[in-house]
Each structure stands twice: as structure tokens, then as C-alpha cells.
Design an enzyme around this catalytic site. Structure first.
Site, mmCIF file in Angstrom:
data_model
loop_
_atom_site.group_PDB
_atom_site.id
_atom_site.type_symbol
_atom_site.label_atom_id
_atom_site.label_comp_id
_atom_site.label_asym_id
_atom_site.label_seq_id
_atom_site.Cartn_x
_atom_site.Cartn_y
_atom_site.Cartn_z
ATOM 1 N N CYS A 177 0.819 -1.216 0.000
ATOM 2 C CA CYS A 177 0.000 0.000 0.000
ATOM 3 C C CYS A 177 0.856 1.270 0.000
ATOM 4 O O CYS A 177 1.839 1.383 0.733
ATOM 5 C CB CYS A 177 -0.930 -0.010 1.212
ATOM 6 S SG CYS A 177 -2.085 1.348 1.168
ATOM 7 N N TYR A 326 -17.471 21.717 16.782
ATOM 8 C CA TYR A 326 -16.955 20.411 16.354
ATOM 9 C C TYR A 326 -15.423 20.493 16.413
ATOM 10 O O TYR A 326 -14.722 20.290 15.428
ATOM 11 C CB TYR A 326 -17.421 20.045 14.945
ATOM 12 C CG TYR A 326 -18.911 20.109 14.749
ATOM 13 C CD1 TYR A 326 -19.701 18.993 14.984
ATOM 14 C CD2 TYR A 326 -19.530 21.284 14.342
ATOM 15 C CE1 TYR A 326 -21.080 19.046 14.810
ATOM 16 C CE2 TYR A 326 -20.901 21.349 14.170
ATOM 17 C CZ TYR A 326 -21.669 20.241 14.405
ATOM 18 O OH TYR A 326 -23.017 20.299 14.221
ATOM 19 N N CYS A 420 -16.156 18.134 4.639
ATOM 20 C CA CYS A 420 -15.462 16.997 4.022
ATOM 21 C C CYS A 420 -16.431 16.203 3.151
ATOM 22 O O CYS A 420 -16.127 15.080 2.779
ATOM 23 C CB CYS A 420 -14.806 16.120 5.085
ATOM 24 S SG CYS A 420 -15.954 15.495 6.301
HETATM 25 C C1 LIG Z 1 -14.428 16.329 11.327
HETATM 26 S S1 LIG Z 1 -14.033 16.222 13.033
HETATM 27 C C2 LIG Z 1 -13.227 17.768 13.254
HETATM 28 C C3 LIG Z 1 -12.393 17.892 14.479
HETATM 29 C C4 LIG Z 1 -11.409 19.065 14.500
HETATM 30 N N1 LIG Z 1 -12.015 20.301 14.064
HETATM 31 C C5 LIG Z 1 -10.166 18.748 13.704
HETATM 32 O O1 LIG Z 1 -9.925 19.367 12.658
HETATM 33 O O2 LIG Z 1 -9.393 17.861 14.128
HETATM 34 C C6 LIG Z 1 -15.610 16.394 13.770
HETATM 35 C C7 LIG Z 1 -15.597 16.444 15.277
HETATM 36 O O3 LIG Z 1 -16.949 16.695 15.689
HETATM 37 C C8 LIG Z 1 -17.238 15.932 16.842
HETATM 38 N N2 LIG Z 1 -18.701 15.818 16.852
HETATM 39 C C9 LIG Z 1 -19.489 14.979 16.157
HETATM 40 N N3 LIG Z 1 -20.792 15.255 16.372
HETATM 41 C C10 LIG Z 1 -20.831 16.307 17.216
HETATM 42 C C11 LIG Z 1 -21.884 17.059 17.793
HETATM 43 N N4 LIG Z 1 -23.151 16.768 17.524
HETATM 44 N N5 LIG Z 1 -21.579 18.088 18.608
HETATM 45 C C12 LIG Z 1 -20.279 18.395 18.879
HETATM 46 N N6 LIG Z 1 -19.229 17.707 18.362
HETATM 47 C C13 LIG Z 1 -19.498 16.683 17.527
HETATM 48 C C14 LIG Z 1 -16.455 14.652 16.677
HETATM 49 O O4 LIG Z 1 -16.199 14.040 17.926
HETATM 50 C C15 LIG Z 1 -15.173 15.169 15.978
HETATM 51 O O5 LIG Z 1 -14.197 15.488 16.949
#
Ligand SMILES: C[S@@+](CC[C@H](N)C(=O)[O-])C[C@H]1O[C@@H](n2cnc3c(N)ncnc32)[C@H](O)[C@@H]1O
Length: 466
Positions: A177, A326, A420
Site C-alpha cells: 500500500c 466540532y 469533508c
Molecule cells: C471532522 S471532526 C473535526 C475535528 C477538529 N475540528 C479537527 O480538525 O481535528 C468532527 C468532530 O466533531 C465531533 N462531533 C461529532 N458530532 C458532534 C456534535 N453533535 N456536537 C459536537 N461535536 C461533535 C467529533 O467528535 C469530531 O471530533
């Protein structure tokens, strides 16, 4: 050559003519690639999805599944290849479910991914106009800092790798990979050899029998540290030997347990066999501790570029109060910090918030106000702080309706949506447009070369009513 679509057979065809045992082959021209990684061709009013063909190619294919308005076809032959086609540098490309476009020149992949976003935004031409070219990688190989490899095969011939394309129950070896690193390949070979020598059976989801589920390998691209987590269905005396098997290939080794009755590998309990149970990685000089299950951007180099872009945008906007929703382990909140600025962060996963706090101390950063909560449940007191910039970085599912409504109602002058998934971005976008926001710019970043995924930063500004 038969160019006739099976759907076009006349309904009154004489009964004496037996149906062919296999559907006839079709000649098709690929119009474009679509988000899920399929190539799209049209036959009359029907849309046909084919795997393995590139835009502009003339191909021969056979229908394998038919729906009312679309069908799926298997590629038989490429009659006129695209100039963008290249030899995939992986012996299992096409069979392995890991990469969709390893046979396409990388600049063409970037143009195609911009097309995915243009397609998703086509209902809003003024928004699509703001789309910049995709920021790609200089060397699009060995870029992932995390991979989860599944066990498959048999106890006598175990395989460790990715699911076979279109078949969740079969596993294709990742020994060659290109996505993670040469050390990850060595780890795979060593663990496979050990499982074979000890006769440890891979877990089979269909029969619910077997021991070994998957192997997570996390590597700090900037630090060189490596974490290995093996997930098994139950304790087994041989598993204690894993640190010895891995030797200096892993700095920390963990065992996770996910009972056979679980449908997916949902790790219930984790034991640390060697080392601290976490590693460190750096992003733009900031150090982060990464545990076995905490979310961390999987492409370190591209995450650095994305967060530098986001920090530069924030510096232009000069918010007094910035809110990171998030927030995960805090990389966005950390990049938002600036003298005289208050940064608030909301994240639902308590372990990520605890790690974020430790990361903050580790980097001797100024205070950030953390809240462990679902964004949907964020107390009004947070929005009452009147953030002038809200950054949202939701999972692939996008914003829950209640969360989106609350964020829009907060009416912050500036909003940055880190997406994303173009489909959920397009679903969430109208709500912000209706609330009076306009899109200022969109910067896509290629976090996942050779896959169909595409990440982007969308900057909104609240337009003043005329
Ligand atoms: C795409 S990740 C982004 C994390 C961070 N911004 C990064 O770049 O590393 C989405 C994050 O949202 C959190 N999450 C998912 N659903 C959520 C919710 N309803 N409320 C708050 N956080 C949430 C997840 O645990 C995760 O850490």
C-alpha cells in the site's frame, strides 16, 4: 459489437427468442467521474455507473445491476484510453477498496475533485464562481498518519489490509500500500506472519467466529512516533506477545476488545501493552497527543496547509470572539488564537476535550474556553458571547438541522464551514443563504489523494440588508 441497451429491447419481443444468458456488452463514452468514485456514462435517458473508467474514455462494459433510471456496469475493455490514464503503482489496484483513482494522473484527479464541488454547487452559480483550484500534494503518496487494516483470509493464510472493492467480507493485502508508509507495510508483514505462525483466526463477520478484527496504525509524520492498536473479539494468551512481535516498529502497543456480537469493530475496552498508550504529532509547530480513538486529521501535511489558510482568513477578519464548533482536539481553536481574541470551543467527545486541554498546556497556549456538549445542545450563553466568527467542522454527515438552525440564528458576521462532504455542504448551504449569508470564497484541499473525498473551506459573510 452490440451497442444495444437491454432496456431498449422491445417489450413485445417474440417469446421464441430466448434471453441471452449474460447481458450483451455495451459501448459507452464516459462523460465524467462522480463523487462516489464511479464513472458516469449515458445511454438514452439512462445513467450508467462504471468503476475503473476515466472521463472521456470509450469503453466496453456489461450491465451488472439495473434500477429504474440508472444501472451499474462492469468494465470489460477500454477502447480509447484517456490521456490522463496512467499505470497504477499498486498490484491490487482495482480489486482493493482503498483507492478509486490511482490510475489517473494526479493533476487530473485535482481537476476532477473541483468538478465534484462544481456539481454539488451547480444550483447556486454565484457560489460555484467562488471556487478556487484544489490545493494538491507535491508527493501524493505515503501521506496518511492513520490507517485501520482489517484481518481476513483464514487462520492458515491470514490477510491484513483493506476490504475488497464491493465486498465487505473479503480483505485484500495492504503489503504494497502507498497510502501510509514503508514502516506500516513492515508492521503488516510482521503481524500477518505472527498470526499465521500462531494459527490465530481472523474474525468473520458472517459466521461471527474468529479472534482478530483489525489493526490500527497511527504514525506521527512530524515526530516519527508510532502507535499500534490490535482489536480482537476476546482476550487470548498469545496476544500479550504483540509488543515483542512488533519490536521497535511501534513505540506504544494497545489491545482493544470488540465482542463478536458487535456488527462493527466498536472498541469496548482498551489495554496498553507497551508505552504510554498515545503518541505525539505536530501541526504547524503545535504538538498534539493522539490516543487510539481520538479524531485527528489523517493527512498531516495537508491539514497544516488547510489550517494555515484558515488562520490567514481569520487574521484578515480580525474577530474579537471566535467560536470553534466540532472542535475535536482543538487544532482549529489553536490556529484561531491571537492577541486580544477570545476563543471558545465546543466538542461532544469528552476524551477529545480532555486531550485538547492537555494539548493546550503542552503548547503553553493562552486560555481557550472549552465546552463538552453536542452542538445541538450548546447553551445560549455561548452564542450570547456574540462571536464575530464561527467555524464549523462537522463530520461527513454535515450539520444536524437543529445545529444548523442555531448557528444561522446566531447571525455571526463571519462563518467558515469546513466541509469533508460536498453533498452535505450542498444540503446545509441554502439555510445559510436564506439567513442572509453570502459565500466569499471556497478553498478545496486534497486530504485524500486517489480517493474521491474532497475537503473544503467555505467562507461566508453576513450581508447587510439594503
Ligand atoms: C471532522 S471532526 C473535526 C475535528 C477538529 N475540528 C479537527 O480538525 O481535528 C468532527 C468532530 O466533531 C465531533 N462531533 C461529532 N458530532 C458532534 C456534535 N453533535 N456536537 C459536537 N461535536 C461533535 C467529533 O467528535 C469530531 O471530533
Amino acid at each position: 459489437m452490440n451497442c444495444h441497451h437491454p432496456d431498449e429491447q422491445p417489450a413485445h419481443a417474440p417469446a421464441a427468442e430466448p434471453a441471452p444468458a449474460t447481458p450483451p456488452a455495451l459501448e459507452l463514452t464516459i462523460e465524467k467521474a462522480v463523487f462516489e468514485g464511479h464513472a458516469l456514462a449515458r445511454l438514452g435517458r439512462h445513467v450508467i455507473f462504471v468503476d475503473g473508467a476515466l472521463p472521456g474514455e470509450r469503453i466496453r462494459a456489461v450491465i451488472t445491476r439495473r434500477r429504474r433510471r440508472h444501472a451499474f456496469a462492469r468494465l470489460l475493455e477500454i477502447l480509447a484510453p484517456s490521456p490522463q490514464r496512467c499505470a497504477a503503482p499498486c498490484p491490487v489496484f482495482g480489486v482493493c477498496g482503498g483507492c478509486a483513482f490511482l490510475n489517473m494522473a494526479y493533476p487530473a484527479q485535482l481537476a476532477m475533485k473541483k468538478g465534484f464541488l462544481q456539481d454539488a454547487l451547480r444550483a447556486w452559480p454565484a457560489v460555484a464562481d467562488k471556487l478556487a483550484d484544489v490545493l494538491g500534494m507535491e508527493s501524493p503518496e505515503f501521506f496518511r498518519n492513520k490507517m485501520v487494516y482489517s484481518f481476513g483470509g483464514t487462520a492458515a493464510e491470514p490477510v491484513l489490509g483493506m476490504h475488497r472493492r464491493g465486498d465487505f467480507h473479503a480483505v485484500v493485502t495492504a503489503e504494497h500500500c502507498l497510502l501510509q508508509s514503508l514502516t506500516a507495510r513492515a508492521i503488516i508483514r510482521r503481524v500477518t506472519g505472527w498470526a499465521r505462525a500462531r494459527g490465530l483466526p481472523p474474525f468473520d463477520e458472517r459466521t461471527k467466529q474468529g479472534l482478530l478484527r483489525d489493526l490500527t496504525v497511527r504514525e506521527g509524520r512530524r515526530t516519527g512516533q508510532r502507535l499500534v492498536l490490535l482489536t480482537a473479539t476476546a482476550p487470548h494468551p498469545d496476544l500479550a506477545a504483540l509488543p515483542e512481535v512488533l519490536g521497535d516498529l511501534a513505540d506504544t502497543v494497545l489491545l482493544g476488545f470488540s465482542p463478536a456480537a458487535h456488527n462493527a469493530s466498536r472498541v469496548e475496552r482498551i489495554e496498553t501493552l507497551k508505552g504510554p498508550g498515545r503518541i505525539e504529532e505536530q501541526l504547524n509547530g503545535l504538538t498534539f497527543e493522539i490516543g487510539p480513538t481520538t479524531f485527528f486529521q489523517t493527512n498531516t501535511l495537508q491539514a497544516e496547509r488547510m489550517f494555515r489558510t484558515l488562520a490567514a482568513w481569520a487574521d484578515e477578519l480580525r474577530p474579537r470572539v471566535a467560536l470553534d464548533l466540532y472542535a475535536g482536539m482543538g487544532p482549529i481553536a489553536f490556529h484561531l488564537l491571537a492577541p486580544g481574541r477570545t476563543v471558545l470551543a465546543v466538542e461532544s467527545h469528552p476524551e477529545s476535550v480532555a486531550a485538547a486541554r492537555r494539548n493546550q498546556e503542552r503548547n503553553r497556549l493562552p486560555p481557550i474556553e472549552w465546552l463538552t456538549a453536542d452542538v445541538e445542545q450548546t447553551p445560549e450563553t455561548i452564542f450570547a458571547r456574540q462571536p464575530d466568527l464561527i467555524v464549523v467542522d462537522p463530520p461527513r454527515t454535515g450539520l444536524a438541522p437543529k445545529a444548523a438552525a442555531r448557528i444561522a440564528a446566531a447571525a455571526a458576521p463571519h462563518l467558515i464551514y469546513v466541509s469533508c462532504n460536498p453533498a452535505t455542504l450542498a444540503r446545509d448551504l441554502p439555510l445559510f443563504l436564506r439567513a442572509g449569508y453570502v459565500v466569499e470564497r471556497i478553498q478545496p484541499v486534497d486530504m485524500f489523494p486517489h480517493a474521491y473525498h474532497i475537503e473544503c473551506l467555505v467562507q461566508f459573510a453576513l450581508a447587510l440588508p439594503l
